[in-house]
Structure formats: C-alpha cells, structure tokens
Design a protein around this motif. Structure first.
Motif, mmCIF file in Angstrom:
data_model
loop_
_atom_site.group_PDB
_atom_site.id
_atom_site.type_symbol
_atom_site.label_atom_id
_atom_site.label_comp_id
_atom_site.label_asym_id
_atom_site.label_seq_id
_atom_site.Cartn_x
_atom_site.Cartn_y
_atom_site.Cartn_z
ATOM 1 N N UNK A 93 46.242 14.141 7.674
ATOM 2 C CA UNK A 93 47.438 13.655 8.042
ATOM 3 C C UNK A 93 48.342 13.946 6.897
ATOM 4 N N UNK A 94 47.767 12.980 6.203
ATOM 5 C CA UNK A 94 48.921 12.553 4.914
ATOM 6 C C UNK A 94 49.035 13.316 4.209
ATOM 7 N N UNK A 95 48.949 14.525 3.897
ATOM 8 C CA UNK A 95 48.718 16.065 3.140
ATOM 9 C C UNK A 95 49.754 16.875 4.148
ATOM 10 N N UNK A 96 49.439 16.898 5.195
ATOM 11 C CA UNK A 96 50.114 18.089 6.399
ATOM 12 C C UNK A 96 51.783 17.178 6.335
ATOM 13 N N UNK A 97 52.211 15.635 5.759
ATOM 14 C CA UNK A 97 53.018 14.765 6.910
ATOM 15 C C UNK A 97 53.569 14.998 4.840
ATOM 16 N N UNK A 98 53.072 15.606 3.962
ATOM 17 C CA UNK A 98 53.767 15.356 2.826
ATOM 18 C C UNK A 98 54.581 17.282 2.291
ATOM 19 N N UNK A 99 53.647 17.614 2.895
ATOM 20 C CA UNK A 99 54.184 19.095 3.106
ATOM 21 C C UNK A 99 55.286 19.523 4.050
ATOM 22 N N UNK A 100 55.156 18.638 5.241
ATOM 23 C CA UNK A 100 56.041 19.247 6.139
ATOM 24 C C UNK A 100 57.767 18.072 5.745
ATOM 25 N N UNK A 101 57.076 17.218 5.062
ATOM 26 C CA UNK A 101 58.316 16.124 5.527
ATOM 27 C C UNK A 101 58.828 15.641 4.346
ATOM 28 N N UNK A 102 60.034 15.226 4.059
ATOM 29 C CA UNK A 102 60.623 14.866 2.500
ATOM 30 C C UNK A 102 60.976 13.768 3.301
ATOM 31 N N UNK A 103 60.745 12.571 2.499
ATOM 32 C CA UNK A 103 60.941 11.141 2.419
ATOM 33 C C UNK A 103 61.774 10.625 1.146
ATOM 34 N N UNK A 104 62.577 9.906 0.783
ATOM 35 C CA UNK A 104 63.529 9.590 0.117
ATOM 36 C C UNK A 104 62.604 8.310 -0.921
ATOM 37 N N UNK A 105 61.306 7.919 -0.551
ATOM 38 C CA UNK A 105 60.202 7.622 -1.431
ATOM 39 C C UNK A 105 58.824 7.433 -0.569
ATOM 40 N N UNK A 106 57.867 7.010 -0.987
ATOM 41 C CA UNK A 106 57.267 7.531 -0.270
ATOM 42 C C UNK A 106 56.026 5.660 0.705
ATOM 43 N N UNK A 154 51.708 -0.717 12.960
ATOM 44 C CA UNK A 154 52.903 -1.232 12.140
ATOM 45 C C UNK A 154 53.142 -0.344 11.776
ATOM 46 N N UNK A 155 55.121 -0.078 11.411
ATOM 47 C CA UNK A 155 55.660 0.335 9.756
ATOM 48 C C UNK A 155 56.390 -0.657 9.268
ATOM 49 N N UNK A 156 56.225 -0.559 8.493
ATOM 50 C CA UNK A 156 56.825 -1.954 7.675
ATOM 51 C C UNK A 156 56.841 -2.127 6.314
ATOM 52 N N UNK A 157 57.455 -3.245 6.107
ATOM 53 C CA UNK A 157 57.615 -2.659 4.121
ATOM 54 C C UNK A 157 56.836 -3.816 3.722
ATOM 55 N N UNK A 158 56.142 -3.430 2.455
ATOM 56 C CA UNK A 158 54.893 -4.781 1.638
ATOM 57 C C UNK A 158 55.985 -5.363 1.562
ATOM 58 N N UNK A 159 55.270 -6.462 0.580
ATOM 59 C CA UNK A 159 55.564 -7.307 -0.233
ATOM 60 C C UNK A 159 56.370 -6.746 -1.480
ATOM 61 N N UNK A 160 55.691 -5.588 -2.006
ATOM 62 C CA UNK A 160 56.411 -5.044 -3.603
ATOM 63 C C UNK A 160 57.704 -4.118 -2.148
ATOM 64 N N UNK A 161 57.825 -4.144 -1.411
ATOM 65 C CA UNK A 161 58.967 -3.641 -1.252
ATOM 66 C C UNK A 161 58.600 -2.067 -0.984
ATOM 67 N N UNK A 203 57.556 1.614 1.602
ATOM 68 C CA UNK A 203 57.297 1.672 3.081
ATOM 69 C C UNK A 203 55.523 1.615 3.053
ATOM 70 N N UNK A 204 55.640 1.491 4.864
ATOM 71 C CA UNK A 204 54.046 1.515 5.075
ATOM 72 C C UNK A 204 54.241 1.520 5.897
ATOM 73 N N UNK A 222 59.521 5.387 13.504
ATOM 74 C CA UNK A 222 60.384 3.928 13.266
ATOM 75 C C UNK A 222 60.314 4.192 11.543
ATOM 76 N N UNK A 223 59.482 4.619 10.693
ATOM 77 C CA UNK A 223 59.699 4.921 9.511
ATOM 78 C C UNK A 223 60.784 6.139 8.884
ATOM 79 N N UNK A 224 61.458 7.178 10.037
ATOM 80 C CA UNK A 224 62.527 8.178 9.902
ATOM 81 C C UNK A 224 63.335 7.365 9.908
ATOM 82 N N UNK A 225 63.491 6.177 11.266
ATOM 83 C CA UNK A 225 64.242 5.433 11.358
ATOM 84 C C UNK A 225 64.975 4.572 10.353
ATOM 85 N N UNK A 226 63.840 4.067 10.065
ATOM 86 C CA UNK A 226 64.711 3.306 8.794
ATOM 87 C C UNK A 226 64.974 3.763 7.740
#
Length: 185
Positions: free
Chosen positions: A13-26, A47-54, A56-57, A118-122
């Motif tokens: 899924x990570x591979x497919x998502x990387x090929x299918x969608x471009x996000x501003x950052x990982x 969950x979709x959240x921001x890690x302590x280092x900022x 997105x996850x 949720x990630x796309x919305x954010x």
C-alpha cells in the motif's frame, strides 16, 4: 502481528500510495502495538496525527486489527453474526464469500484509506462542509471504487467495513467477541 506482516499489505500500500498520490510531504504509516503508548481504549484504533517531530503519520494499532479480526470471525460464524445481520446479507445465496481473514483485509484496507482521507483533508486544508469522519469515509469509498478493477469486490470491501462498524457499535444486542459462550440478555 505475524499474520499482518505475512500479508505484506502495508508495504504494498505504501508503494501504491506513493505512485498514486503526491502529497506536500511524506505521511509515515506506522503499524504498532499501541498499548505501550496509549490507554487501553485508545489502543484499539487507527489515527491520522502529527508526530512530535511534526511529521504527518497514520498509526494503525495491532490491537485494533485484533478486534477487527474478532468481529469478522463473529460475522462469519453461523449462529452469531446472523443474529444481527441476516445471513443472505452477510453472504448472498449462490455467492462464494470471503473468510474472516479475507474480510479482515477488506476492513484494514478501508480503514487505511479512511485515515488517508484525514491526511488529505489536513495536508491540503480541504474545506469540509460536513463532519470530517463522514468526509474521510467518503474519500475511502472513492479510492476503493475508483481504483479497484472489480467493482463487485470494491463493494465487498466497503460492505465488510460497514459490517465491522455495525457489529462493533451495535446497541441492538450485546456482542460477545470471546470464544466462550455467554448468556447475554
């Protein structure tokens, strides 16, 4: 955890998502034993959240997958799931229906795309005129319906996710997910 790792699902899924969608950052996708980090009730979730280092996850807890597996086993066990959902809804006559593990993979798929919603919305600061959960559900369903080659299978994925949600939140009858038989009135 071993079963989930044996699927190779998240890596694909990570591979497919990387090929299918471009996000501003990982967007980091973490599959974790969340009981070490969250309260017991919060560990049974994704969950979709921001890690302590900022960063997105998306965090998908093994405890949540374990609960989803129990629900799917309950769904396909005669005399259990069909007490809430009629058996012809769970598996239409003349149709070969998925096992509990097949249905679990469908639910995991739906939930991952829900959290990606949720990630796309954010990430894209999308204006959401309705509830964000509904929008994330809609984005998940869109991804599944748009990208799965077999529309019948795409509908099965969405249906299994709906079954899991219904059985997990059903107020109509207490649902015992243990293997022991209990008298529940």
């Amino acid at each position: 955890a071993q079963m989930v790792k044996s699927w190779g699902y998240f890596e694909t899924q990570v591979e497919w998502l990387n090929d299918s969608y471009k996000t501003p950052h990982d967007v980091v996708i973490l599959i974790a034993e969340c009981g070490k980090y969250f309260s017991p009730e919060d560990a049974v979730n994704a969950y979709y959240t921001k890690l302590d280092d900022g960063r997105s996850s998306i965090i998908y807890c093994y405890e949540y997958i374990e609960r989803q597996q129990s629900v799917m086993k309950y769904l396909v066990t005669p005399g259990q799931g069909d007490t809430i959902l009629p058996s012809h809804i769970i598996c239409p006559p003349g149709k070969t229906c998925g096992s509990a593990e097949d249905r679990l993979r469908n639910v995991v798929d739906y939930v991952l795309y829900h959290e990606m919603g949720h990630a796309f919305i954010d990430l894209y600061e999308l204006p959401i005129p309705t509830g964000e959960e509904d929008a994330a559900d809609s984005l998940s369903a869109y991804i599944i319906l748009e990208y799965y080659e077999d529309p019948d299978f795409a509908n099965e994925v969405i249906r299994d996710a709906a079954f899991e949600f219904l059985l997990s939140s059903s107020n109509s009858k207490p649902v015992s997910l243990s293997t022991e038989t209990e008298n529940q009135d």
